[in-house]
Write a protein that holds these residues in place. Structure first.
Motif, PDB file in Angstrom:
ATOM      1  N   MET A 263      55.738  32.103   2.379  1.00  0.00           N
ATOM      2  CA  MET A 263      55.327  32.945   1.246  1.00  0.00           C
ATOM      3  C   MET A 263      56.424  33.921   0.886  1.00  0.00           C
ATOM      4  O   MET A 263      57.058  34.512   1.758  1.00  0.00           O
ATOM      5  CB  MET A 263      54.053  33.702   1.581  1.00  0.00           C
ATOM      6  CG  MET A 263      53.496  34.469   0.388  1.00  0.00           C
ATOM      7  SD  MET A 263      51.776  34.875   0.636  1.00  0.00           S
ATOM      8  CE  MET A 263      51.197  35.013  -1.036  1.00  0.00           C
TER       9      MET A 263
ATOM     10  N   MET B 245      61.083  28.535   8.523  1.00  0.00           N
ATOM     11  CA  MET B 245      59.960  27.944   9.260  1.00  0.00           C
ATOM     12  C   MET B 245      59.736  26.482   8.862  1.00  0.00           C
ATOM     13  O   MET B 245      58.797  25.850   9.330  1.00  0.00           O
ATOM     14  CB  MET B 245      58.684  28.746   8.999  1.00  0.00           C
ATOM     15  CG  MET B 245      58.696  30.124   9.631  1.00  0.00           C
ATOM     16  SD  MET B 245      58.727  30.026  11.420  1.00  0.00           S
ATOM     17  CE  MET B 245      57.033  29.512  11.751  1.00  0.00           C
TER      18      MET B 245
ATOM     19  N   LEU C  27      63.725  35.534  13.165  1.00  0.00           N
ATOM     20  CA  LEU C  27      62.592  36.013  13.974  1.00  0.00           C
ATOM     21  C   LEU C  27      61.462  34.986  14.139  1.00  0.00           C
ATOM     22  O   LEU C  27      61.092  34.632  15.259  1.00  0.00           O
ATOM     23  CB  LEU C  27      62.039  37.322  13.382  1.00  0.00           C
ATOM     24  CG  LEU C  27      60.852  37.908  14.144  1.00  0.00           C
ATOM     25  CD1 LEU C  27      61.283  38.396  15.519  1.00  0.00           C
ATOM     26  CD2 LEU C  27      60.194  39.045  13.366  1.00  0.00           C
ATOM     27  N   ALA C  28      60.923  34.528  13.011  1.00  0.00           N
ATOM     28  CA  ALA C  28      59.740  33.668  13.109  1.00  0.00           C
ATOM     29  C   ALA C  28      60.038  32.329  13.792  1.00  0.00           C
ATOM     30  O   ALA C  28      59.256  31.901  14.650  1.00  0.00           O
ATOM     31  CB  ALA C  28      59.120  33.459  11.724  1.00  0.00           C
TER      32      ALA C  28
ATOM     33  N   PHE D 124      56.993  37.317  -1.476  1.00  0.00           N
ATOM     34  CA  PHE D 124      56.184  38.358  -2.092  1.00  0.00           C
ATOM     35  C   PHE D 124      56.932  39.023  -3.245  1.00  0.00           C
ATOM     36  O   PHE D 124      58.167  39.045  -3.282  1.00  0.00           O
ATOM     37  CB  PHE D 124      55.842  39.446  -1.065  1.00  0.00           C
ATOM     38  CG  PHE D 124      55.045  38.956   0.101  1.00  0.00           C
ATOM     39  CD1 PHE D 124      53.663  39.011   0.091  1.00  0.00           C
ATOM     40  CD2 PHE D 124      55.677  38.434   1.224  1.00  0.00           C
ATOM     41  CE1 PHE D 124      52.926  38.563   1.175  1.00  0.00           C
ATOM     42  CE2 PHE D 124      54.950  37.985   2.309  1.00  0.00           C
ATOM     43  CZ  PHE D 124      53.563  38.048   2.283  1.00  0.00           C
TER      44      PHE D 124
ATOM     45  N   ASN E 174      59.188  42.495   1.088  1.00  0.00           N
ATOM     46  CA  ASN E 174      58.632  42.710   2.439  1.00  0.00           C
ATOM     47  C   ASN E 174      59.554  42.225   3.540  1.00  0.00           C
ATOM     48  O   ASN E 174      59.097  41.687   4.551  1.00  0.00           O
ATOM     49  CB  ASN E 174      57.260  42.030   2.583  1.00  0.00           C
ATOM     50  CG  ASN E 174      56.225  42.650   1.673  1.00  0.00           C
ATOM     51  OD1 ASN E 174      56.438  43.749   1.162  1.00  0.00           O
ATOM     52  ND2 ASN E 174      55.136  41.973   1.455  1.00  0.00           N
ATOM     53  N   LEU E 175      60.849  42.409   3.381  1.00  0.00           N
ATOM     54  CA  LEU E 175      61.761  42.135   4.496  1.00  0.00           C
ATOM     55  C   LEU E 175      61.520  43.175   5.576  1.00  0.00           C
ATOM     56  O   LEU E 175      60.987  44.255   5.311  1.00  0.00           O
ATOM     57  CB  LEU E 175      63.214  42.181   4.020  1.00  0.00           C
ATOM     58  CG  LEU E 175      63.612  41.062   3.048  1.00  0.00           C
ATOM     59  CD1 LEU E 175      65.042  41.269   2.581  1.00  0.00           C
ATOM     60  CD2 LEU E 175      63.445  39.689   3.678  1.00  0.00           C
ATOM     61  N   PHE E 176      61.933  42.857   6.814  1.00  0.00           N
ATOM     62  CA  PHE E 176      61.763  43.796   7.916  1.00  0.00           C
ATOM     63  C   PHE E 176      62.971  44.741   7.924  1.00  0.00           C
ATOM     64  O   PHE E 176      64.079  44.320   8.249  1.00  0.00           O
ATOM     65  CB  PHE E 176      61.636  43.039   9.237  1.00  0.00           C
ATOM     66  CG  PHE E 176      60.519  42.025   9.225  1.00  0.00           C
ATOM     67  CD1 PHE E 176      59.275  42.340   8.704  1.00  0.00           C
ATOM     68  CD2 PHE E 176      60.712  40.740   9.730  1.00  0.00           C
ATOM     69  CE1 PHE E 176      58.240  41.412   8.680  1.00  0.00           C
ATOM     70  CE2 PHE E 176      59.679  39.808   9.711  1.00  0.00           C
ATOM     71  CZ  PHE E 176      58.450  40.146   9.187  1.00  0.00           C
TER      72      PHE E 176
ATOM     73  N   ARG F 108      64.070  33.414   4.656  1.00  0.00           N
ATOM     74  CA  ARG F 108      63.206  33.708   5.800  1.00  0.00           C
ATOM     75  C   ARG F 108      61.997  32.769   5.821  1.00  0.00           C
ATOM     76  O   ARG F 108      61.606  32.262   6.881  1.00  0.00           O
ATOM     77  CB  ARG F 108      62.735  35.167   5.733  1.00  0.00           C
ATOM     78  CG  ARG F 108      61.821  35.561   6.870  1.00  0.00           C
ATOM     79  CD  ARG F 108      61.460  37.020   6.832  1.00  0.00           C
ATOM     80  NE  ARG F 108      60.578  37.342   5.716  1.00  0.00           N
ATOM     81  CZ  ARG F 108      60.033  38.546   5.512  1.00  0.00           C
ATOM     82  NH1 ARG F 108      60.307  39.541   6.350  1.00  0.00           N
ATOM     83  NH2 ARG F 108      59.259  38.758   4.481  1.00  0.00           N
ATOM     84  N   ALA F 109      61.408  32.555   4.647  1.00  0.00           N
ATOM     85  CA  ALA F 109      60.249  31.659   4.587  1.00  0.00           C
ATOM     86  C   ALA F 109      60.674  30.218   4.871  1.00  0.00           C
ATOM     87  O   ALA F 109      59.996  29.490   5.597  1.00  0.00           O
ATOM     88  CB  ALA F 109      59.576  31.771   3.214  1.00  0.00           C
TER      89      ALA F 109
ATOM     90  N   ALA G  23      52.065  29.218   9.599  1.00  0.00           N
ATOM     91  CA  ALA G  23      53.427  28.817   9.951  1.00  0.00           C
ATOM     92  C   ALA G  23      53.906  27.680   9.044  1.00  0.00           C
ATOM     93  O   ALA G  23      55.103  27.509   8.829  1.00  0.00           O
ATOM     94  CB  ALA G  23      53.479  28.396  11.420  1.00  0.00           C
TER      95      ALA G  23
END
Lengths: 245, 224
Positions: free
Chosen positions: A84, A156, A103-104, A86, A90-92, A152-153, A80
């Motif tokens: 990262m 967090m 989300l996270a 990539f 690697n998106l949802f 997204r990263a 957490a």
């Protein structure tokens, strides 16, 4: 000052093939480190060990912000704190851009939806994707998707950001927009470890450049030291091959 | 004319129709209960087969293999006629649901497993890198994508379960087939059987058509 990331004797093998031969590396808080080197040199494996997406030998140790990265309960906590990005985004794909970013923080940090959404929209504005918030990732260009992945990263509020060849899967005309976001990010004092083939980026943004080959750190130093005055033959020949074409 | 009177005798069909409908209701009760229980059991089996600790994945695989091999009729007869010898007595309804669920769960498990395994590895890695727990990774990221993939094969499995409910008639369950055979005996005419067959087709044809459409649509989606 104790380093934010302390990697000691990092060893990793796939069967008989050794990928990493005992790497020692300290990364300070706020430092921007670029890792360069030929394919198969172990640079991606190195950063994937930092959040233990790759398991590594028991004789090795990685400590991130005082927490040992090992199997077990503490691992999700470390992850957490380590963002990262990539190569393949690697998106949802089943969630909108906004929900990808929300989300996270909601699930891991227990953020309230309204709070998570406000922060997600702020971040999407920072990476220049605010207008696409309600779209699904599949509707976005590669460069846009990678900027969403960065947001997204960042959502967090990680202590360190790992970038695993973030521009290698992009069409050439989209590389710039992603690198621009990363440059801005580096300017805000975020600790970054970037595996990259973008020598211009490394030269311009890195505090330290690490050249890896054959699962070892061959040479490291400031961008000026590595790019203008490399000491090792292997570094020289690698730089010649990537810069002269 | 004789043929019509024998197989499509309208007065007999009208007379026996209420009986057939009560049978249909029982068929649906057995079918829907078994489908829901089979889905839950199948998802559980798939998850423990993929992520269970120690010997659990192996045990799950053994279960799945056994219940995919055993003929449903044999299993049903064992549950209803053999288990009472060891003191386990189920009603015809429970026997039918247990047998159908045990088998459906095994097939459903394989469908879910294939769906989960079809999700790109990067989705797992991205979830882990964000610090999501295993449960949140499955519930928020992996399963929503996997379920989309498995809807056509799951619907196929539902069709099979609904069809297999007809086997419950051998344990004296008054389902659609049993009611039809009784009505046939009563009326001394096979029209009720034809009526039952038509009801099965009317019930399942739409599902078959839906599967075909879903397969076509998801097939299109997969192309980048």
């Amino acid at each position: 000052m104790t380093p934010l990331i302390k990697i000691s004797n990092l060893k990793k093998a796939y069967g008989a093939f050794t990928v990493l031969h005992g790497i020692d590396l300290d990364i300070a808080e706020g430092e921007v480190v670029c890792v360069i080197g030929p394919s198969g040199s172990g640079k991606s494996t190195l950063i994937r060990c930092i959040n233990r997406l790759e398991a590594f030998s028991d004789e090795s140790s990685i400590v991130v912000d005082g927490v040992t990265v090992g199997p077990g309960k503490a691992l999700a906590k470390v992850r957490a704190e380590v963002g990262m990005v990539f190569q393949s985004f690697n998106l949802f794909p089943h969630l909108t851009v906004l929900k990808n970013v929300m989300l996270a923080p909601m699930r891991v940090r227990g953020a309230k939806p309204a709070e998570a959404e406000r922060k997600a929209r702020d971040l999407l504005t920072r990476v220049g994707i605010a207008a696409q918030a309600e779209k699904y990732p599949g509707k976005l260009s590669g460069g846009q998707q990678q900027r969403v992945a960065i947001a997204r990263a960042l959502a967090m509020e990680p202590k360190v950001m790992l970038f695993d060849e973030p521009t290698s899967a992009l069409d050439p005309e989209m590389v710039g927009e992603v690198l621009d976001v990363m440059k801005t990010l580096a300017g805000t004092g975020v600790t970054m470890v970037v595996v990259t083939h973008e020598m211009g980026f490394a030269r311009q943004v890195a505090d330290r450049v690490i050249f890896m080959d054959g699962g070892r750190i061959v040479e490291q130093g400031t961008p000026a030291e590595i790019f203008d005055n490399p000491r090792e033959d292997r570094t020289r020949s690698f730089l010649r091959s990537v810069l002269e074409h | 004319m004789n043929l019509v009177n024998t197989f499509f005798n309208i007065p007999i069909l009208i007379d026996t129709f209420p009986l057939l409908l009560s049978g249909l209701l029982v068929t649906l009760e057995i079918g829907v209960t078994s489908i829901i229980a089979g889905l839950a059991g199948g998802l559980f089996l798939a998850l423990v087969r993929l992520y269970g600790p120690g010997p659990v994945p192996f045990l799950s695989k053994i279960y799945i293999d056994i219940f995919r091999s055993i003929p449903l009729l044999v299993l049903l007869i064992i549950v209803y006629y053999a288990l009472p010898f060891v003191g386990i007595r189920f009603s015809p309804f429970v026997s039918a649901v247990v047998a159908l669920t045990l088998v459906s769960a095994a097939y459903t498990a394989e469908i879910f497993r294939a769906g989960i395994e079809a999700i790109p590895h990067g989705q797992f890695e991205a979830s882990q890198a964000l610090g999501l727990s295993g449960r949140h990774m499955m519930v928020d990221v992996i399963l929503p994508q996997a379920i989309k993939i498995v809807i056509p094969p799951l619907t196929n499995n539902c069709i099979n379960v609904l069809k297999d409910t007809a086997l419950a008639s051998v344990v004296a369950m008054p389902d659609l087939l049993k009611q039809a055979t009784q009505a046939q005996a009563l009326a001394a005419n096979p029209t009720p059987l034809i009526g039952a067959a038509l009801i099965y087709v009317a019930l399942l044809w739409p599902l078959v058509a839906i599967v075909a459409r879903l397969e076509k649509r998801f097939g299109k989606d997969k192309r980048p």
